[in-house]
Design an enzyme around this catalytic site. Structure first.
Site, short mmCIF file in Angstrom:
data_model
loop_
_atom_site.label_atom_id
_atom_site.label_comp_id
_atom_site.label_asym_id
_atom_site.label_seq_id
_atom_site.Cartn_x
_atom_site.Cartn_y
_atom_site.Cartn_z
CD GLU A 130 -2.71 -1.25 2.53
OE1 GLU A 130 -2.63 -0.30 3.35
OE2 GLU A 130 -3.48 -2.21 2.65
CB SER A 135 9.79 -2.76 4.41
OG SER A 135 10.48 -2.30 3.29
CD GLN A 342 32.12 3.85 -16.76
OE1 GLN A 342 30.93 4.03 -16.53
NE2 GLN A 342 32.96 4.86 -16.95
N GLY A 345 30.68 2.16 -22.92
CA GLY A 345 30.84 3.60 -23.14
C GLY A 345 29.51 4.24 -23.53
CD GLU A 369 8.27 -11.20 -4.08
OE1 GLU A 369 8.11 -11.60 -2.90
OE2 GLU A 369 7.34 -11.07 -4.89
C1 LIG Z 1 8.07 -2.74 -9.91
C2 LIG Z 1 7.48 -3.14 -8.61
C3 LIG Z 1 6.57 -4.19 -8.58
C4 LIG Z 1 5.97 -4.57 -7.38
N1 LIG Z 1 5.02 -5.56 -7.39
C5 LIG Z 1 4.28 -5.77 -6.28
C6 LIG Z 1 3.15 -6.63 -6.33
O1 LIG Z 1 2.86 -7.27 -7.33
N2 LIG Z 1 2.38 -6.74 -5.23
C7 LIG Z 1 2.67 -6.08 -4.08
O2 LIG Z 1 1.93 -6.23 -3.12
N3 LIG Z 1 3.76 -5.28 -3.99
C8 LIG Z 1 4.55 -5.09 -5.08
N4 LIG Z 1 5.64 -4.25 -5.02
C9 LIG Z 1 5.95 -3.57 -3.79
C10 LIG Z 1 7.28 -3.97 -3.17
O3 LIG Z 1 7.20 -5.24 -2.58
C11 LIG Z 1 7.69 -2.87 -2.18
O4 LIG Z 1 7.99 -1.72 -2.94
C12 LIG Z 1 8.85 -3.28 -1.32
O5 LIG Z 1 8.54 -4.30 -0.44
C13 LIG Z 1 9.37 -2.06 -0.51
O6 LIG Z 1 8.32 -1.42 0.14
P1 LIG Z 1 8.13 0.17 -0.01
O7 LIG Z 1 8.19 0.51 -1.44
O8 LIG Z 1 6.90 0.55 0.71
O9 LIG Z 1 9.38 0.80 0.68
P2 LIG Z 1 9.52 1.08 2.27
O10 LIG Z 1 9.11 -0.10 3.02
O11 LIG Z 1 8.85 2.38 2.56
O12 LIG Z 1 11.08 1.28 2.39
C14 LIG Z 1 11.72 2.48 2.02
C15 LIG Z 1 13.19 2.33 2.39
O13 LIG Z 1 13.32 2.14 3.79
C16 LIG Z 1 14.04 0.95 4.06
N5 LIG Z 1 13.55 0.32 5.27
C17 LIG Z 1 12.27 0.03 5.62
N6 LIG Z 1 12.22 -0.60 6.79
C18 LIG Z 1 13.51 -0.73 7.20
C19 LIG Z 1 14.12 -1.32 8.34
N7 LIG Z 1 13.42 -1.90 9.29
N8 LIG Z 1 15.49 -1.28 8.43
C20 LIG Z 1 16.22 -0.69 7.46
N9 LIG Z 1 15.69 -0.12 6.36
C21 LIG Z 1 14.35 -0.16 6.22
C22 LIG Z 1 13.79 0.07 2.84
O14 LIG Z 1 14.78 -0.94 2.71
C23 LIG Z 1 13.84 1.10 1.73
O15 LIG Z 1 15.18 1.38 1.41
C24 LIG Z 1 6.30 -3.89 -6.20
C25 LIG Z 1 7.24 -2.86 -6.23
C26 LIG Z 1 7.82 -2.49 -7.42
C27 LIG Z 1 8.80 -1.35 -7.44
#
Ligand SMILES: Cc1cc2nc3c(=O)[nH]c(=O)nc-3n(C[C@H](O)[C@H](O)[C@H](O)COP(=O)(O)OP(=O)(O)OC[C@H]3O[C@@H](n4cnc5c(N)ncnc54)[C@H](O)[C@@H]3O)c2cc1C
Length: 393
Positions: A130, A135, A342, A345, A369
Site C-alpha cells: 500500500e 517492507s 561503463q 561507453g 520481494e
Molecule cells: C516494480 C514493482 C513491482 C511490485 N510488485 C508488487 C506486487 O505485485 N504486489 C505487491 O503487493 N507489492 C509489489 N511491489 C511492492 C514492493 O514489494 C515494495 O515496494 C517493497 O517491499 C518495498 O516497500 P516500499 O516501497 O513501501 O518501501 P519502504 O518499506 O517504505 O522502504 C523504504 C526504504 O526504507 C528501508 N527500510 C524500511 N524498513 C527498514 C528497516 N526496518 N530497516 C532498514 N531499512 C528499512 C527500505 O529498505 C527502503 O530502502 C512492487 C514494487 C515495485 C517497485
C-alpha cells in the site's frame, strides 16, 4: 569446469537457453521501443513455444498438471529466463506452489482459481503493498469485515504487478472484529467484482508489458469461501512464497549477469581505442574479472540453496539462505550492469543496448520481494537465532 548439474537439469538449461536466445532476445529492442509491447501474434508464438518445450507451472506436481520440477531445475530455468530483458521471459504460466498448499483443502478454490491457473486459463496478481506499507506489511490499512457468509473488503493497493494481464487478485487485509481481529488474511477477489476500481497506472523505470497499477477496493463483497486458509492462519504459507520468489530472483540475476559479461566481453574484444582492443586494457579487464568472480559466487550460492531445499532443508535455515542468495545476487547483478554500461561507453547509455536496459531493470531486484535492507534483517535474525553453523556450514 561446468557445475555438476544432474542430466535432467542440464537438459532443461540447454532447452530454455535455446528458446531464450532464438525466440525472445531478438524481440528485446522492439519491446523496449514500444513500452514493452510486442505484436499479439509474436506474444502468442512465444507462449505457444514456451508451452511446447514444457515451460508451465514449474513447481507444481505433475498430477495437478504442473511440470513437477525440483528446485534446482527451476533455478536453472530461471537463470536462463533472466538473460532476456523487458520481461519477455514472462511468457509461460507460472502458478506458484504456495497456492496449491494453501488451497488444497478447498475444492471450490482448487476448481475456481488454482486448477484454471495451472492450465493457464486464469492469472493472479498480488495486491498486498500500500502507499504506507511495503517492507512493514503489518502497517497495511486494508480491512476485511465479516458479515455472515460474506467479507466486505476495503483498501488501496499499490504496485499490483501484472494486474493488466490478470483476472483475479490475491488481496491482503487485516480482519476487522471477530476473534482474530487484527490478523492478516488473504482473499481471492475476481477483478470484475463490484467496488474494484483502477485508480491509475504509473510509469516505472522498465518497459514491460506487465504494468503495476494502483487499485482501490471499496466495499467489495466476496463470499467467505474466497478466504485463503483459516481466519488468523492464512498467512503461514507466505514465507514459503517468499523463499520461492527470492530464489527465483537470485537465479534470474545470475542469468542477467552472465549475459552482460558475455556481451561486454565480446564488445571489449572488438572495440579499438588508442590502437588496440579495450580488452587489452587492465582497467577493463578488472571490471570483467570482478564481474565473473561475483557471478560465480552468486551462482554457487543459488544452486546450493536450491539443492538444500530439494534435500529437505530446515525451512528456517532455508529462509535465511534464500535471503542471502537474493541479497547477494541482486546486488552483484547491479554492479555487473553498471560495469557493463561503463565498458560499452556511450553505447551503454542507449536504450537499444542490453546493458542500458538491464541497468534499469535490475534495480528493482533490490527492492521487490523485500528490499536489500530487509534481507539483511532476515539474515541477521537467522544468525542470532540459529547460529552460523545452521546457516552456512
Ligand atoms: C516494480 C514493482 C513491482 C511490485 N510488485 C508488487 C506486487 O505485485 N504486489 C505487491 O503487493 N507489492 C509489489 N511491489 C511492492 C514492493 O514489494 C515494495 O515496494 C517493497 O517491499 C518495498 O516497500 P516500499 O516501497 O513501501 O518501501 P519502504 O518499506 O517504505 O522502504 C523504504 C526504504 O526504507 C528501508 N527500510 C524500511 N524498513 C527498514 C528497516 N526496518 N530497516 C532498514 N531499512 C528499512 C527500505 O529498505 C527502503 O530502502 C512492487 C514494487 C515495485 C517497485
Amino acid at each position: 569446469m561446468p557445475y555438476p548439474l544432474p542430466p535432467q537439469a542440464r537438459a532443461w538449461q540447454e532447452k530454455v537457453r535455446r528458446f531464450v536466445r532464438e525466440e525472445l532476445i531478438p524481440h528485446e529492442v522492439e519491446a523496449e521501443m514500444n513500452g514493452g509491447e510486442l505484436p499479439p501474434e509474436v506474444r502468442a508464438r512465444h507462449r505457444r513455444r514456451a508451452r511446447e518445450i514444457g515451460l508451465r507451472a514449474l513447481g507444481i506436481p505433475k498430477e495437478l498438471g504442473g511440470a513437477g520440477l525440483s528446485s534446482l531445475e527451476q533455478v536453472v530455468i530461471q537463470e536462463e529466463i533472466g538473460k532476456v530483458t523487458n520481461a519477455l521471459g514472462w511468457c509461460y504460466d507460472s502458478t506458484p506452489p504456495w497456492m496449491v498448499e494453501a488451497c488444497a483443502s478447498s475444492d471450490y478454490q482448487m476448481e475456481t482459481w488454482v486448477r484454471p491457473n495451472i492450465r493457464g486459463e486464469r492469472h493472479e496478481c498480488y495486491a498486498i503493498s500500500e502507499a504506507g506499507a511495503g517492507s512493514d506489511v503489518d502497517a497495511i490499512q486494508a480491512t476485511a469485515r465479516r458479515e455472515g457468509e460474506v467479507y466486505v473488503l476495503n483498501g488501496e493497493k499499490w504496485h499490483v504487478t501484472s494486474a493488466n494481464h490478470a483476472d483475479h487478485f490475491i488481496f491482503q487485509a487485516k480482519l476487522e472484529g471477530g476473534p482474530h481481529a487484527g490478523a492478516h488474511c488473504l482473499f481471492f477477489v475476481d477483478m470484475d467484482s463490484p467496488g474494484v476500481r483502477l485508480l491509475r497506472t504509473p510509469a516505472y523505470s522498465h518497459s514491460y508489458a506487465a504494468h503495476h497499477p494502483i487499485y482501490r477496493f471499496e466495499d467489495v463483497r466476496v463470499p467467505a469461501r474466497n478466504r485463503i486458509g483459516p481466519e488468523g492462519g492464512g498467512m503461514e504459507f507466505t514465507h514459503d512464497w517468499f523463499r520461492y520468489e527470492r530464489l527465483g530472483i537470485a537465479a534470474r540475476c545470475c542469468g542477467a549477469a552472465q549475459r552482460l559479461i558475455d556481451e561486454a566481453t565480446a564488445f571489449a574484444r572488438s572495440r579499438i581505442a588508442f590502437g588496440k582492443p579495450i580488452a587489452e586494457r587492465q582497467a577493463v579487464q578488472v571490471m570483467l574479472a570482478d564481474s565473473l568472480t561475483e557471478l560465480w559466487a552468486a551462482r554457487l550460492m543459488t544452486y546450493r540453496t536450491a539443492e538444500e531445499i530439494d534435500a529437505g532443508a530446515d525451512r528456517k535455515a532455508s529462509h535465511a539462505q534464500c535471503a542471502m542468495a537474493k541479497l547477494y545476487a541482486s546486488e552483484m547483478a547491479g554492479r555487473v550492469a553498471d560495469r557493463a554500461v561503463q565498458i560499452f561507453g556511450g553505447r551503454g547509455y542507449m536504450r537499444e543496448n542490453v546493458a542500458e536496459r538491464f541497468y534499469r531493470e535490475l534495480r528493482v531486484d533490490r527492492i521487490w520481494e523485500g528490499t536489500s535492507e530487509i534481507q539483511r534483517l532476515i539474515i541477521a535474525n537467522g544468525l542470532f537465532k540459529r547460529g552460523q553453523a545452521a546457516l552456512i556450514e
